[in-house]
Design a protein around this motif. Structure first.
Motif, PDB file in Angstrom:
ATOM      1  N   THR A 296       0.538  -1.018  -0.185  1.00 13.55           N
ATOM      2  CA  THR A 296       0.167  -0.332  -0.343  1.00 13.55           C
ATOM      3  C   THR A 296       0.815   1.363  -0.063  1.00 13.55           C
ATOM      4  O   THR A 296       1.898   1.672   0.323  1.00 13.55           O
ATOM      5  CB  THR A 296      -1.477   0.404   1.298  1.00 13.55           C
ATOM      6  OG1 THR A 296      -0.236   0.610   2.619  1.00 13.55           O
ATOM      7  CG2 THR A 296      -1.890  -1.370   1.210  1.00 13.55           C
ATOM      8  N   CYS A 297       0.325   2.610  -0.526  1.00  8.70           N
ATOM      9  CA  CYS A 297       0.870   3.476  -0.463  1.00  8.70           C
ATOM     10  C   CYS A 297       1.209   4.191   1.507  1.00  8.70           C
ATOM     11  O   CYS A 297       1.955   4.919   1.479  1.00  8.70           O
ATOM     12  CB  CYS A 297      -0.051   4.679  -0.852  1.00  8.70           C
ATOM     13  SG  CYS A 297      -1.390   4.822   0.267  1.00  8.70           S
ATOM     14  N   THR A 298       0.981   2.855   2.742  1.00  8.69           N
ATOM     15  CA  THR A 298       1.322   3.613   3.650  1.00  8.69           C
ATOM     16  C   THR A 298       2.680   2.577   3.644  1.00  8.69           C
ATOM     17  O   THR A 298       4.078   3.445   4.358  1.00  8.69           O
ATOM     18  CB  THR A 298       0.314   2.732   4.893  1.00  8.69           C
ATOM     19  OG1 THR A 298      -0.196   3.578   4.103  1.00  8.69           O
ATOM     20  CG2 THR A 298       1.013   3.481   6.208  1.00  8.69           C
ATOM     21  N   GLY A 356       1.442  -1.705  -7.235  1.00  5.54           N
ATOM     22  CA  GLY A 356      -0.815  -1.530  -6.989  1.00  5.54           C
ATOM     23  C   GLY A 356      -1.008  -1.193  -5.515  1.00  5.54           C
ATOM     24  O   GLY A 356      -0.255  -1.790  -5.289  1.00  5.54           O
ATOM     25  N   CYS A 357      -2.359  -1.379  -5.274  1.00  5.59           N
ATOM     26  CA  CYS A 357      -3.120  -0.933  -4.123  1.00  5.59           C
ATOM     27  C   CYS A 357      -3.555  -2.791  -4.291  1.00  5.59           C
ATOM     28  O   CYS A 357      -3.827  -2.283  -2.578  1.00  5.59           O
ATOM     29  CB  CYS A 357      -4.677  -0.308  -4.565  1.00  5.59           C
ATOM     30  SG  CYS A 357      -4.086   1.462  -4.529  1.00  5.59           S
ATOM     31  N   ALA A 358      -3.357  -3.329  -4.411  1.00  2.00           N
ATOM     32  CA  ALA A 358      -3.671  -4.891  -3.982  1.00  2.00           C
ATOM     33  C   ALA A 358      -5.427  -4.844  -3.340  1.00  2.00           C
ATOM     34  O   ALA A 358      -5.594  -4.131  -4.082  1.00  2.00           O
ATOM     35  CB  ALA A 358      -2.336  -5.129  -3.033  1.00  2.00           C
ATOM     36  N   CYS A 359      -5.281  -6.215  -2.233  1.00  2.00           N
ATOM     37  CA  CYS A 359      -5.954  -5.874  -1.840  1.00  2.00           C
ATOM     38  C   CYS A 359      -6.952  -4.865  -0.456  1.00  2.00           C
ATOM     39  O   CYS A 359      -7.355  -4.809   0.221  1.00  2.00           O
ATOM     40  CB  CYS A 359      -6.949  -7.243  -0.733  1.00  2.00           C
ATOM     41  SG  CYS A 359      -4.691  -7.583   0.105  1.00  2.00           S
ATOM     42  N   CYS A 360      -6.059  -3.196  -0.254  1.00  2.14           N
ATOM     43  CA  CYS A 360      -6.035  -2.704  -0.014  1.00  2.14           C
ATOM     44  C   CYS A 360      -7.660  -2.323   0.531  1.00  2.14           C
ATOM     45  O   CYS A 360      -8.279  -1.837   1.501  1.00  2.14           O
ATOM     46  CB  CYS A 360      -5.552  -1.267   0.193  1.00  2.14           C
ATOM     47  SG  CYS A 360      -5.162  -0.061   0.652  1.00  2.14           S
ATOM     48  N   VAL A 361      -8.561  -1.448  -0.635  1.00  2.00           N
ATOM     49  CA  VAL A 361      -9.297  -1.232  -0.632  1.00  2.00           C
ATOM     50  C   VAL A 361     -10.726  -1.896  -1.517  1.00  2.00           C
ATOM     51  O   VAL A 361     -11.638  -1.564  -1.872  1.00  2.00           O
ATOM     52  CB  VAL A 361      -9.303   0.300  -1.554  1.00  2.00           C
ATOM     53  CG1 VAL A 361      -9.120   0.282  -2.871  1.00  2.00           C
ATOM     54  CG2 VAL A 361     -10.953   1.322  -1.425  1.00  2.00           C
TER      55      VAL A 361
END
Ligand code: SF4
Lengths: 419, 166
Positions: A296-298, A356-361
């Motif tokens: 994630t972006c975090t 990418g964002c994967a399963c974050c959202v």
């Protein structure tokens, strides 16, 4: 009276002296939208009677939230973005480029002293490199594209000074979660944060970005830090644009000043279903988990992957756990491949998914089942966030997630870092 | 403008994932379709109960979380005429006004689920007809009132040819 970083950056872009509370029109240096927000921005843009994109060279679209597309309906939204960027000659970062926020840094679109908007709430991440960067919705983004400007209310600022030295196995994510727990989910609404102190200077850039990323989880409009040699080093060779770092004046006026010492900080965990529901790891140790996400972006940057790899190296992910690793960008993934980190994850039994964002959202790549607990390095643990309202999300550092994946239950990572 | 309808009560920190989940909003730009899932994870029966003109009444920090403009749009397309809350998260606040959906800030603690409300946007008052009380609201900044009066930011710009700050 002296000025805060926000007042100085917004003033420089509005062409005048501005103070907290003023409403100004400011010129945007860069703007970014992703596949959850760009299609709606295109629709808003199409609603304008006339006009074209004012500064095509300052716009980036990213396809990262649902990428590669898992469904035809999503593909149709991606197609809207590809057509629009083609028509106006805008930069498109297509699938596999990475999470929008890391792309904005890797490509040096968000620079020290610059003013950036993103149609994504975690745009505040670039505050760590001294950019005034804030999240907006699709219509504001469309107006930014049309006019090259946007209106802003100049925010008041909370000054946060963090001193002390992190213990082994404790990371910047733990500082960030501690802050959210203390300041709470709406403790900084409409305000900017300015973060400084020896604990911030000690962090590498990756660690600082994690903290600014969580600024919006306190309601803040921006999470600003000053630029130092580490910041400038990151941008060296990435851009020819002038870099004009901005510092706060010694006599700047703050809404509030907070001080922390993190020398005794334990690894922190945010429990379901709010980000400010933060406890030391000891309180949740042993909670069984079914899935772990590092990314994630975090926390999908190189320092994060290194920390997680150090924990799982030579060990095996528990058979009851799906461990998912998502590097934040293609650049980071290439470096992680070269360093052997990806091999370490694969050997440990983790699944590595594209940048990418994967399963974050909850769009794809790892939606949990009913009743399952997930431990994630992301920034939100809202009910339903990962695509299932019957799952439970715990947030922690990459080291804590990795340690938990090995044991099949939430674990204290410090034992992996004792010298 | 006077708005009339029933109150649907929610608590603090209603985030944008609750308003419209990511698992729907990434799939479509059809706001009528999205509206059928509004508040689903928090209150699965909400969409079928809400009637044209009703209000969402919440505690503090309504709309926290993501920047998704689908959140105020889904609320608007579900027929809700305004959201009344003690405070709003910043991005949601802007997005709602940009789309012509009023966000009304006031002490909402006395309003209960099912109360009949009458909201006077110009005068900034809410009458709770069920309880016979009147609540003062905090005025919106002028820039936001101007946007709201034109029905949103796109119609504002189309009409005036400039941003809503002089
Ligand atoms: S990684 Fe998660 S929080 Fe970050 S931009 Fe993607 S969906 Fe949003």
């Amino acid at each position: 009276m002296g000025k805060t970083i926000s007042e100085k950056i917004l003033g420089a872009h509005a062409g005048g002296d501005v103070s907290a509370g003023d409403i100004v029109i400011a010129e945007l240096d860069y703007m970014m939208a992703q596949d959850g927000t760009a299609p709606l921005a295109v629709r808003s843009f199409d609603g304008f009677k006339e006009g074209k994109v004012a500064n095509p060279g300052r716009v980036a679209f990213c396809i990262d939230h649902s990428a590669p597309s898992p469904l035809k309906s999503v593909s149709d939204l991606h197609a809207i973005m590809r057509t629009f960027t083609g028509r106006y000659g805008l930069e498109l970062n297509d699938i596999g480029s990475g999470v929008c926020h890391q792309v904005m840094l890797d490509r040096a679109h968000a620079l020290p002293g610059s003013l950036v908007i993103g149609a994504d709430s975690h745009t505040c991440t670039y505050g760590a490199v001294n950019a005034f960067a804030t999240g907006v919705g699709s219509t504001d983004f469309a107006v930014g594209m049309l006019t090259g400007n946007l209106w802003f209310r100049v925010p008041e600022t909370i000054k946060i000074t963090i001193g002390g030295k992190l213990g082994a196995g404790v990371f910047s994510k733990d500082i960030a979660l501690m802050l959210v727990g203390d300041i709470t989910a709406d403790g900084a609404t409409y305000q900017a944060l300015e973060l400084s102190g020896s604990a911030i200077s000690d962090l590498d850039l990756d660690g600082r970005l994690t903290i600014s990323n969580l600024a919006v989880e306190m309601g803040a409009k921006a999470g600003l830090m000053e630029a130092d040699e580490k910041t400038l080093e990151f941008f060296r060779g990435r851009t020819d644009r002038p870099i004009v770092p901005v510092t706060a004046d010694g006599d700047a006026e703050y809404a509030k000043e907070l001080q922390y010492d993190i020398s005794d900080l334990a690894p922190q965990v945010a429990k379901p279903h709010t980000v400010d529901n933060v406890v030391p790891v000891e309180e949740v140790e042993g909670t069984p988990i079914a899935q772990g996400l590092v990314g994630t972006c975090t926390n999908g940057r190189l320092a994060d992957l290194r920390a997680a790899a150090e924990v799982v190296k030579g060990a095996k992910v528990d058979t009851s756990v799906r461990m998912i690793v998502a590097p934040a960008s293609r650049e980071i993934m290439i470096k992680a491949v070269r360093e052997g980190l990806i091999e370490t994850f694969l050997e440990a039994g983790a699944t590595v998914v594209p940048p990418g964002c994967a399963c974050c959202v909850g769009t794809h790549q790892g939606v949990p089942s009913d009743g399952e607990n997930v431990i994630s390095t992301a920034n939100r643990n809202f009910k339903g966030r990962m695509g299932n309202g019957e799952a439970f999300i715990y947030l922690a550092s990459p080291a804590t997630v990795a340690a938990s994946c090995l044991e099949g239950r939430i674990a204290d990572p410090r034992k992996h870092f004792e010298s | 403008m006077i708005l009339k309808g029933k109150a649907h009560r929610f608590g603090d920190d209603v985030n944008t994932d609750y308003i419209i989940s990511g698992r729907y909003k990434f799939k479509t730009l059809d706001m009528k379709e999205l509206a059928t899932h509004v508040m689903e994870d928090l209150d699965p029966g909400f969409y079928s109960r809400v009637e044209e003109g009703d209000f969402i009444v919440a505690g503090s920090n309504f709309g926290c979380g993501s920047s998704r403009e689908q959140a105020p749009l889904a609320i608007k397309y579900a027929g809700v005429s305004a959201v009344i809350s003690e405070s709003f998260a910043r991005i949601y606040f802007r997005n709602s006004i940009n789309n012509g959906l009023p966000s009304i800030v006031c002490d909402s603690s006395g309003i209960e689920d099912g109360d009949e409300l009458e909201v006077d946007l110009e005068n900034g008052t809410i009458k709770d007809l069920t309880r016979g009380t009147e609540i003062e609201t905090s005025p919106l900044p002028k820039v936001m009132l101007d946007i709201l009066n034109e029905g949103g930011l796109v119609p504002f710009i189309n009409k005036h040819g400039r941003l809503p700050v002089e």
